[in-house]
Design an enzyme around this catalytic site. Structure first.
Site, PDB file in Angstrom:
ATOM      1  N   ALA A   1      14.199  44.386 -28.227  1.00 27.78           N
ATOM      2  CA  ALA A   1      15.388  43.723 -27.455  1.00 27.78           C
ATOM      3  C   ALA A   1      16.846  43.790 -28.203  1.00 27.78           C
ATOM      4  CB  ALA A   1      15.077  42.323 -27.192  1.00 27.78           C
TER       5      ALA A   1
ATOM      6  N   HIS B   1      -4.549  37.775 -24.126  1.00 21.44           N
ATOM      7  CA  HIS B   1      -4.823  38.726 -23.644  1.00 21.44           C
ATOM      8  C   HIS B   1      -6.339  39.233 -23.714  1.00 21.44           C
ATOM      9  CE1 HIS B   1      -4.739  43.359 -23.667  1.00 21.44           C
ATOM     10  NE2 HIS B   1      -3.576  43.383 -23.679  1.00 21.44           N
TER      11      HIS B   1
ATOM     12  N   ARG C   1      -4.043  40.488 -16.776  1.00 17.44           N
ATOM     13  CA  ARG C   1      -4.749  39.757 -18.145  1.00 17.44           C
ATOM     14  C   ARG C   1      -5.025  38.609 -17.746  1.00 17.44           C
ATOM     15  NH1 ARG C   1      -0.059  42.032 -22.213  1.00 17.44           N
ATOM     16  NH2 ARG C   1      -0.728  44.378 -22.065  1.00 17.44           N
TER      17      ARG C   1
ATOM     18  N   GLU D   1      11.564  38.975 -25.667  1.00 16.48           N
ATOM     19  CA  GLU D   1      10.204  37.871 -25.356  1.00 16.48           C
ATOM     20  C   GLU D   1      11.073  36.392 -25.665  1.00 16.48           C
ATOM     21  OE1 GLU D   1       6.882  39.006 -27.332  1.00 16.48           O
ATOM     22  OE2 GLU D   1       5.899  37.116 -26.941  1.00 16.48           O
TER      23      GLU D   1
ATOM     24  N   ARG E   1       2.610  37.925 -17.647  1.00 14.59           N
ATOM     25  CA  ARG E   1       3.260  39.181 -17.681  1.00 14.59           C
ATOM     26  C   ARG E   1       2.113  40.176 -17.452  1.00 14.59           C
ATOM     27  NH1 ARG E   1       3.470  42.947 -21.478  1.00 14.59           N
ATOM     28  NH2 ARG E   1       2.626  41.732 -23.293  1.00 14.59           N
TER      29      ARG E   1
ATOM     30  N   LEU F   1       8.043  45.643 -22.964  1.00 18.86           N
ATOM     31  CA  LEU F   1       8.675  46.590 -23.742  1.00 18.86           C
ATOM     32  C   LEU F   1       9.920  46.850 -22.844  1.00 18.86           C
ATOM     33  CD1 LEU F   1       6.238  49.002 -25.659  1.00 18.86           C
ATOM     34  CD2 LEU F   1       7.309  46.931 -26.451  1.00 18.86           C
TER      35      LEU F   1
HETATM   36  C1  LIG Z   1      -0.275  43.618 -30.799  1.00 15.15           C
HETATM   37  C2  LIG Z   1       0.857  43.724 -29.399  1.00 15.15           C
HETATM   38  C3  LIG Z   1       0.842  44.892 -28.760  1.00 15.15           C
HETATM   39  C4  LIG Z   1       1.566  44.797 -27.697  1.00 15.15           C
HETATM   40  N1  LIG Z   1       1.678  45.805 -26.863  1.00 15.15           N
HETATM   41  C5  LIG Z   1       2.654  46.128 -25.944  1.00 15.15           C
HETATM   42  C6  LIG Z   1       2.727  47.088 -25.146  1.00 15.15           C
HETATM   43  O1  LIG Z   1       1.933  48.260 -25.120  1.00 15.15           O
HETATM   44  N2  LIG Z   1       3.399  47.224 -24.094  1.00 15.15           N
HETATM   45  C7  LIG Z   1       4.451  46.091 -23.715  1.00 15.15           C
HETATM   46  O2  LIG Z   1       5.137  46.255 -22.901  1.00 15.15           O
HETATM   47  N3  LIG Z   1       4.368  45.150 -24.607  1.00 15.15           N
HETATM   48  C8  LIG Z   1       3.450  45.028 -25.518  1.00 15.15           C
HETATM   49  N4  LIG Z   1       3.441  43.690 -26.505  1.00 15.15           N
HETATM   50  C9  LIG Z   1       4.456  42.918 -26.265  1.00 15.15           C
HETATM   51  C10 LIG Z   1       5.789  43.406 -26.911  1.00 15.15           C
HETATM   52  O3  LIG Z   1       5.509  43.924 -28.100  1.00 15.15           O
HETATM   53  C11 LIG Z   1       6.734  42.370 -27.385  1.00 15.15           C
HETATM   54  O4  LIG Z   1       6.962  41.395 -26.243  1.00 15.15           O
HETATM   55  C12 LIG Z   1       8.127  42.748 -27.620  1.00 15.15           C
HETATM   56  O5  LIG Z   1       7.841  43.906 -28.713  1.00 15.15           O
HETATM   57  C13 LIG Z   1       8.970  41.657 -28.037  1.00 15.15           C
HETATM   58  O6  LIG Z   1      10.129  42.300 -28.620  1.00 15.15           O
HETATM   59  P1  LIG Z   1      11.426  41.574 -28.848  1.00 15.15           P
HETATM   60  O7  LIG Z   1      12.478  42.410 -29.440  1.00 15.15           O
HETATM   61  O8  LIG Z   1      11.733  40.478 -27.986  1.00 15.15           O
HETATM   62  O9  LIG Z   1      11.017  40.747 -30.209  1.00 15.15           O
HETATM   63  P2  LIG Z   1      10.301  40.991 -31.814  1.00 15.15           P
HETATM   64  O10 LIG Z   1       9.990  42.748 -31.653  1.00 15.15           O
HETATM   65  O11 LIG Z   1       9.465  40.107 -31.995  1.00 15.15           O
HETATM   66  O12 LIG Z   1      11.403  41.032 -32.739  1.00 15.15           O
HETATM   67  C14 LIG Z   1      11.978  39.778 -33.215  1.00 15.15           C
HETATM   68  C15 LIG Z   1      13.076  40.086 -34.068  1.00 15.15           C
HETATM   69  O13 LIG Z   1      13.712  38.758 -34.202  1.00 15.15           O
HETATM   70  C16 LIG Z   1      13.894  38.656 -35.844  1.00 15.15           C
HETATM   71  N5  LIG Z   1      13.923  37.094 -35.888  1.00 15.15           N
HETATM   72  C17 LIG Z   1      13.185  36.443 -35.591  1.00 15.15           C
HETATM   73  N6  LIG Z   1      13.318  34.955 -35.824  1.00 15.15           N
HETATM   74  C18 LIG Z   1      14.577  35.017 -36.603  1.00 15.15           C
HETATM   75  C19 LIG Z   1      15.374  34.273 -37.176  1.00 15.15           C
HETATM   76  N7  LIG Z   1      15.027  33.203 -37.187  1.00 15.15           N
HETATM   77  N8  LIG Z   1      16.372  34.822 -37.955  1.00 15.15           N
HETATM   78  C20 LIG Z   1      16.511  36.327 -38.148  1.00 15.15           C
HETATM   79  N9  LIG Z   1      15.922  37.228 -37.593  1.00 15.15           N
HETATM   80  C21 LIG Z   1      14.707  36.539 -36.769  1.00 15.15           C
HETATM   81  C22 LIG Z   1      12.880  39.301 -36.389  1.00 15.15           C
HETATM   82  O14 LIG Z   1      12.775  39.640 -37.815  1.00 15.15           O
HETATM   83  C23 LIG Z   1      12.718  40.446 -35.473  1.00 15.15           C
HETATM   84  O15 LIG Z   1      13.557  41.676 -35.806  1.00 15.15           O
HETATM   85  C24 LIG Z   1       2.519  43.636 -27.292  1.00 15.15           C
HETATM   86  C25 LIG Z   1       2.412  42.726 -28.200  1.00 15.15           C
HETATM   87  C26 LIG Z   1       1.449  42.580 -29.203  1.00 15.15           C
HETATM   88  C27 LIG Z   1       1.357  41.350 -30.080  1.00 15.15           C
END
Ligand SMILES: Cc1cc2nc3c(=O)[nH]c(=O)nc-3n(C[C@H](O)[C@H](O)[C@H](O)COP(=O)(O)OP(=O)(O)OC[C@H]3O[C@@H](n4cnc5c(N)ncnc54)[C@H](O)[C@@H]3O)c2cc1C
Length: 666
Positions: free
Chosen positions: A44, A266, A337, A453, A463, A469
């Site tokens: 994101a 899950h 799920r 997320e 979800r 993603l």
């Molecule tokens: C094992 C697993 C498999 C998955 N497979 C799928 C899939 O196949 N398809 C699908 O659609 N979804 C899947 N999901 C869900 C999906 O991966 C996540 O919901 C999504 O990647 C979240 O993306 P995001 O960018 O919101 O957060 P994240 O990828 O968690 O990124 C968070 C970011 O915030 C930063 N951050 C957090 N707190 C702070 C702070 N206080 N200060 C500075 N930086 C901070 C971190 O460093 C990181 O860069 C899966 C989840 C898991 C656990």
């Protein structure tokens, strides 16, 4: 304060287009005068940072890892949805919209979900253009598979590494801007507070995790993209570092927190093996395309298997209960799920579990290996009656599709899943709740946005697989870049925001005080000691099945644990150095507050919907029983000093395009 979701007027399929046609724009020359902070560079935040910088804004991006490449998004295995209808199997924007609203058990906002479905196809084009190696069929077209809660194939994937490949795409787009000086990347920095000046988000306080230095950073808007809070359960499939701090800090500064109790458990994870575990491993939902889930039909067989007297392969077809296929013939193993998780729990609670703890069911590929093997034998003109050959050919097909997932299973469990069924059990995986945002993805704090997320926006009470993603990238590449411009248009003459303002000084002092308190607290127990205790309360009383008594107890127990934590936690080291225990202490402090609000939200929602299952509200067949008359709303909580005093605001959910009915996957 009343909630205004700012949903544009007009027919659902025109809302987003009309909205974009009429919003305020910032001209390219003025974008150069505007700074935007992006906290989080997973899918994101990474996609948002790259796109905002490409548009011309000055972006300051933060992550706590050593590189954006290591965000938790990298763990995503299975795939990403898009309504491309490449398969010609009846998919459409409307069907993706419908499946997502139904999958979320009618607790999502229609307008957001429709927009998500509309932009889903653009995401795939964008990622392919970046060079993301999505899987292709023999003829070269992008391949698809099915995920739960749908009757079509719309999930694009890159073997079992979809998140990693998409993240590399977003990261390379970011890198282009880092190279141009348009993104200033702050790796190994943790945001510890939001700074509000004259009612608007104008900056953050961050700690350099290597030197311990506390820094002030200012901007015209702040975007939170910090991921989910599943680790409030201690054990989850989330990365160890995933935490709620950024989202919780903005909550404490005025951002409402929506539906905290909506968590996804899950169904296909490697079962818990003991008390000393700190992480659970997901086996991707893609495996349910080909794997069949079962337990023994008889309690005697289940007991014999648990005691090691029988093997799963000793049981004939007649002796197996493919309970998802039995209960949900239309969707079978591909029910959503929440439904699959509850069904596994139900069988295990009834005594049919197949591992030593009695908390595991089988995920079996024997039928798929046989089916693919026969197909290959026919295609290649080989002897389809040669059983060994058929199994060899089928195994090759399965290995091509899911090889790295099978390898991961074998490494962890030390069993060959091609020969014997995998054992799986539900585990905490994703949080649908998060900071409340309006249609513009802005929180209740002007100028503070939340994407991916970390917000609550699109998935309702459950979800669907491969939709996170999609949402993260939709928010970052295609939604926020428009909506934030509308907000920033009046800010073009503001000029740089000074970090010497008293609001920055005060926020920095508060952060320092909190950090010092931990260092000077000469307690007896580690941070993990308290985190584990919190996780146990959450899993036992706020987990897959909840009831009023358990939730009431959980609220009291979490509040008491929080007090004990502040009294008795031991954090070694200093604040001005690399100190991972201190990082954890700050995060667990926030989990200890969030956990209580979570339980409070679950207690107030006297219905079952999606991942929120209240034992008191279920159908005779054990399905979630919604109460649309009283609970068809988003529960948005306002912070008032303590979780126990949080005030509930309701955003009514209006369904104009999809009929509200009790969900069925039969
Ligand atoms: C094992 C697993 C498999 C998955 N497979 C799928 C899939 O196949 N398809 C699908 O659609 N979804 C899947 N999901 C869900 C999906 O991966 C996540 O919901 C999504 O990647 C979240 O993306 P995001 O960018 O919101 O957060 P994240 O990828 O968690 O990124 C968070 C970011 O915030 C930063 N951050 C957090 N707190 C702070 C702070 N206080 N200060 C500075 N930086 C901070 C971190 O460093 C990181 O860069 C899966 C989840 C898991 C656990």
């Amino acid at each position: 304060m009343s909630l205004d979701s700012k949903i544009p007027n007009g027919p659902i399929s025109d809302k987003w287009t009309n909205y974009k046609d009429h919003i305020n724009l910032v001209n390219p020359a003025n974008k150069r005068n505007i700074d935007i902070i992006v906290v989080g560079t997973g899918l994101a935040g990474g996609s948002a940072a790259a796109t905002l910088a490409e548009l011309g804004y000055n972006v300051k991006a933060f992550c706590f890892q050593d590189s954006p490449r290591r965000a938790h998004s990298i763990a995503a295995q299975g795939g990403i949805n898009a309504a491309k209808n490449y398969q010609g199997d009846g998919d459409s924007t409307f069907r993706l919209f419908y499946d997502t609203v139904k999958g979320g058990d009618y607790r999502a906002r229609e307008a957001n979900v429709h927009r998500l479905a509309e932009v889903s196809a653009n995401i795939i084009d964008q990622c392919v253009a970046q060079g993301v190696p999505l899987a292709r069929e023999y003829g070269g077209l992008l391949d698809n598979r099915s995920f739960g809660g749908t009757l079509v194939s719309r999930t694009f994937y890159a073997k079992g590494q979809t998140g990693q490949q998409l993240l590399l795409g977003a990261y390379s787009a970011m890198n282009r801007q880092i190279g141009r000086g348009k993104i200033k990347m702050h790796n190994r920095h943790e945001m510890l507070d939001l700074v509000i000046v004259n009612g608007k988000a104008r900056g953050i306080i961050a700690r350099n995790l290597v030197t311990g230095e506390i820094e002030r950073h200012s901007a015209h808007a702040v975007v939170i993209a910090s991921g989910g809070y599943g680790n409030v359960f201690f054990l989850s499939t989330n990365a160890m570092g995933s935490n709620a701090t950024a989202a919780w800090k903005i909550h404490k500064k005025g951002a409402f927190f929506a539906n905290p109790c909506y968590t996804q458990i899950h169904p296909t994870c490697i079962p818990v093996s003991g008390d000393h575990q700190s992480k659970l491993t997901l086996m991707s939902e893609s495996l349910r395309n080909d794997g069949r889930i079962w337990v023994p039909k008889s309690l005697e067989d289940a007991k014999a298997i648990r005691e090691g007297k029988k093997k799963p392969t000793d049981l004939s077809e007649e002796e197996r209960d493919y309970y998802l296929e039995r209960r949900y013939p239309s969707f079978g193993n591909l029910v959503p799920r929440d439904v699959a998780s509850r069904a596994a729990k139900e069988r295990c609670d009834a005594g049919y579990g197949v591992n030593k703890t009695g908390e595991a069911v089988y995920l079996d590929f024997a039928a798929a290996i046989q089916r693919y093997g026969l197909e290959q034998a026919y295609i290649k003109g080989l002897d389809a009656d040669d059983k060994k050959l058929v199994i060899k050919l089928g195994t090759e097909v399965v290995a091509n599709k899911y090889g790295n997932l099978f390898q991961m299973y074998e490494k962890i469990v030390d069993e060959n899943p091609y020969m014997t069924p995998m054992m799986i059990y539900p585990a905490v995986h994703y949080t649908m709740g998060g900071t409340w945002v309006d249609y513009n993805l802005m929180t209740t704090i002007p100028g503070c946005f939340s994407i991916g997320e970390s917000n609550f926006s699109d998935h309702g009470a459950n979800r669907l697989g491969a939709s996170a993603l999609m949402q993260g990238l939709a928010d970052g590449y295609f939604v926020l870049p428009y909506t934030i411009g509308d907000y920033l248009a009046p800010d073009i003459k503001t000029g740089k925001i000074s970090t010497d303002l008293p609001e920055f000084v005060e926020a920095e002092n508060n952060v320092r005080e909190q950090l010092n308190k931990f260092i000077n607290n000469n307690g007896a127990h580690s941070v993990d000691h308290f985190h584990k205790k919190l996780g146990k309360i959450m899993w036992d009383k706020v987990g897959m099945a909840r009831n009023a008594q358990g939730l009431t107890e959980a609220i009291d127990e979490i509040a008491a644990l929080r007090e004990e934590f502040y009294r008795d936690v031991k954090v070694p080291g200093t604040i001005d150095s690399f100190n991972q225990e201190l990082e954890k202490a700050m995060r667990v402090a926030d989990f200890l507050e969030l956990g209580e609000l979570f339980a409070k939200d679950a207690l107030h929602r006297r219905e079952s919907c999606g991942g929120h299952f209240r034992e008191e509200y279920q159908t005779e067949e054990g399905e979630a029983l919604r109460d649309d008359e009283n609970f068809a709303y988003v529960a948005a909580w306002e912070y008032k000093g303590k979780p126990s005093e949080a005030v509930l605001h309701k955003e009514p959910l209006v369904y104009e395009n999809i009929k509200l009915v009790q969900r069925s996957y039969k």
